[in-house]
Design a protein around this motif. Structure first.
Motif, PDB file in Angstrom:
ATOM      1  N   LEU A   1       0.798  -1.219   0.000  1.00 23.28           N
ATOM      2  CA  LEU A   1       0.000   0.000   0.000  1.00 23.28           C
ATOM      3  C   LEU A   1       0.839   1.282   0.000  1.00 23.28           C
ATOM      4  N   THR A   2       2.145   1.152   0.175  1.00 18.54           N
ATOM      5  CA  THR A   2       3.021   2.327   0.149  1.00 18.54           C
ATOM      6  C   THR A   2       3.680   2.527  -1.211  1.00 18.54           C
ATOM      7  N   SER A   3       3.308   1.729  -2.196  1.00 20.74           N
ATOM      8  CA  SER A   3       4.063   1.705  -3.454  1.00 20.74           C
ATOM      9  C   SER A   3       3.405   2.409  -4.639  1.00 20.74           C
ATOM     10  N   LEU A   4       2.359   3.175  -4.419  1.00 21.80           N
ATOM     11  CA  LEU A   4       1.710   3.843  -5.547  1.00 21.80           C
ATOM     12  C   LEU A   4       2.709   4.713  -6.296  1.00 21.80           C
ATOM     13  N   HIS A   5       2.717   4.553  -7.614  1.00 19.43           N
ATOM     14  CA  HIS A   5       3.589   5.363  -8.467  1.00 19.43           C
ATOM     15  C   HIS A   5       2.746   5.877  -9.628  1.00 19.43           C
ATOM     16  N   ASN A   6       2.617   7.188  -9.718  1.00 23.99           N
ATOM     17  CA  ASN A   6       1.867   7.818 -10.801  1.00 23.99           C
ATOM     18  C   ASN A   6       2.838   8.401 -11.829  1.00 23.99           C
ATOM     19  N   THR A   7       2.560   8.138 -13.099  1.00 20.05           N
ATOM     20  CA  THR A   7       3.285   8.789 -14.189  1.00 20.05           C
ATOM     21  C   THR A   7       2.253   9.502 -15.043  1.00 20.05           C
ATOM     22  N   GLU A   8       2.719  10.120 -16.097  1.00 23.09           N
ATOM     23  CA  GLU A   8       1.805  10.819 -17.001  1.00 23.09           C
ATOM     24  C   GLU A   8       0.806   9.865 -17.647  1.00 23.09           C
ATOM     25  N   HIS A   9       1.229   8.614 -17.852  1.00 29.50           N
ATOM     26  CA  HIS A   9       0.408   7.681 -18.617  1.00 29.50           C
ATOM     27  C   HIS A   9      -0.337   6.636 -17.796  1.00 29.50           C
ATOM     28  N   LYS A  10       0.178   6.264 -16.616  1.00 25.34           N
ATOM     29  CA  LYS A  10      -0.493   5.229 -15.836  1.00 25.34           C
ATOM     30  C   LYS A  10      -0.085   5.284 -14.377  1.00 25.34           C
ATOM     31  N   SER A  11      -0.830   4.538 -13.573  1.00 30.92           N
ATOM     32  CA  SER A  11      -0.547   4.391 -12.148  1.00 30.92           C
ATOM     33  C   SER A  11      -0.248   2.929 -11.875  1.00 30.92           C
ATOM     34  N   THR A  12       0.690   2.669 -10.954  1.00 32.85           N
ATOM     35  CA  THR A  12       1.047   1.296 -10.624  1.00 32.85           C
ATOM     36  C   THR A  12       1.162   1.127  -9.117  1.00 32.85           C
ATOM     37  N   VAL A  13       0.972  -0.103  -8.669  1.00 34.99           N
ATOM     38  CA  VAL A  13       1.267  -0.508  -7.297  1.00 34.99           C
ATOM     39  C   VAL A  13       2.007  -1.836  -7.361  1.00 34.99           C
ATOM     40  N   ASN A  14       2.904  -2.063  -6.398  1.00 35.87           N
ATOM     41  CA  ASN A  14       3.607  -3.337  -6.307  1.00 35.87           C
ATOM     42  C   ASN A  14       2.684  -4.384  -5.714  1.00 35.87           C
ATOM     43  N   ALA A  15       2.804  -5.604  -6.224  1.00 37.32           N
ATOM     44  CA  ALA A  15       1.928  -6.676  -5.774  1.00 37.32           C
ATOM     45  C   ALA A  15       2.683  -8.006  -5.779  1.00 37.32           C
ATOM     46  N   VAL A  16       2.177  -8.938  -4.987  1.00 35.48           N
ATOM     47  CA  VAL A  16       2.635 -10.329  -5.008  1.00 35.48           C
ATOM     48  C   VAL A  16       1.396 -11.203  -5.118  1.00 35.48           C
ATOM     49  N   TRP A  17       1.587 -12.397  -5.670  1.00 34.70           N
ATOM     50  CA  TRP A  17       0.460 -13.306  -5.823  1.00 34.70           C
ATOM     51  C   TRP A  17       0.951 -14.724  -6.021  1.00 34.70           C
ATOM     52  N   PHE A  18       0.037 -15.664  -5.870  1.00 36.58           N
ATOM     53  CA  PHE A  18       0.307 -17.080  -6.131  1.00 36.58           C
ATOM     54  C   PHE A  18      -0.477 -17.488  -7.361  1.00 36.58           C
ATOM     55  N   ARG A  19       0.115 -18.374  -8.148  1.00 39.08           N
ATOM     56  CA  ARG A  19      -0.592 -18.972  -9.271  1.00 39.08           C
ATOM     57  C   ARG A  19      -0.256 -20.446  -9.299  1.00 39.08           C
ATOM     58  N   ARG A  20      -1.183 -21.224  -9.816  1.00 38.95           N
ATOM     59  CA  ARG A  20      -0.988 -22.664  -9.931  1.00 38.95           C
ATOM     60  C   ARG A  20      -1.183 -23.061 -11.386  1.00 38.95           C
ATOM     61  N   LYS A  21      -0.213 -23.815 -11.912  1.00 35.26           N
ATOM     62  CA  LYS A  21      -0.298 -24.310 -13.284  1.00 35.26           C
ATOM     63  C   LYS A  21       0.161 -25.761 -13.286  1.00 35.26           C
ATOM     64  N   GLN A  22      -0.666 -26.627 -13.814  1.00 36.41           N
ATOM     65  CA  GLN A  22      -0.386 -28.056 -13.894  1.00 36.41           C
ATOM     66  C   GLN A  22       0.023 -28.620 -12.535  1.00 36.41           C
TER      67      GLN A  22
END
Length: 121
Positions: free
Chosen positions: A18-39
């Protein structure tokens, strides 16, 4: 995005810095982590969620409230499945990623320290 109290991998949730918001002229981003499962293999991932929001959000909470298009998912910068790493090519960045991803996968499905979860579309 919708904040959930429990983790369901089938809902493709994200934990957000929640401390990672970054705004530029074209877009906004936040850092995230996640889990995914494949096969049948679970992987821990890190990267960013992005959106084009005008006006730019003031904080990550506003970004998440207004972020309603999950068709692209997160932009993955690094992934660890317990055996293989995918992502950066520079050794120092690889080690930085694995410092987060190894314990994250070992403690599956716990939210890593410094992140707020679980958020889904």
């Amino acid at each position: 995005m919708i904040h959930e109290d429990r983790f369901l991998i089938s809902c493709r949730p994200y934990a957000i810095d929640l401390t990672s918001l970054h705004n530029t002229e074209h877009k906004s981003t936040v850092n995230a982590v996640w889990f995914r499962r494949k096969q049948g293999v679970t992987a821990a991932c890190l990267g960013t969620l992005w959106d084009i929001q005008r006006p730019a959000p003031a904080d990550a909470g506003e970004f998440l409230t207004r972020h309603d298009d999950g068709r692209y998912g997160g932009d993955c910068d690094g992934r660890w499945d317990g055996e293989n790493y995918w992502g950066a090519q520079r050794p120092n960045v690889i080690e930085e990623h694995l410092t987060l991803l190894r314990p994250m996968l070992a403690n599956y499905p716990a939210i890593p320290p410094g992140y707020d979860g679980w958020w889904r579309f």
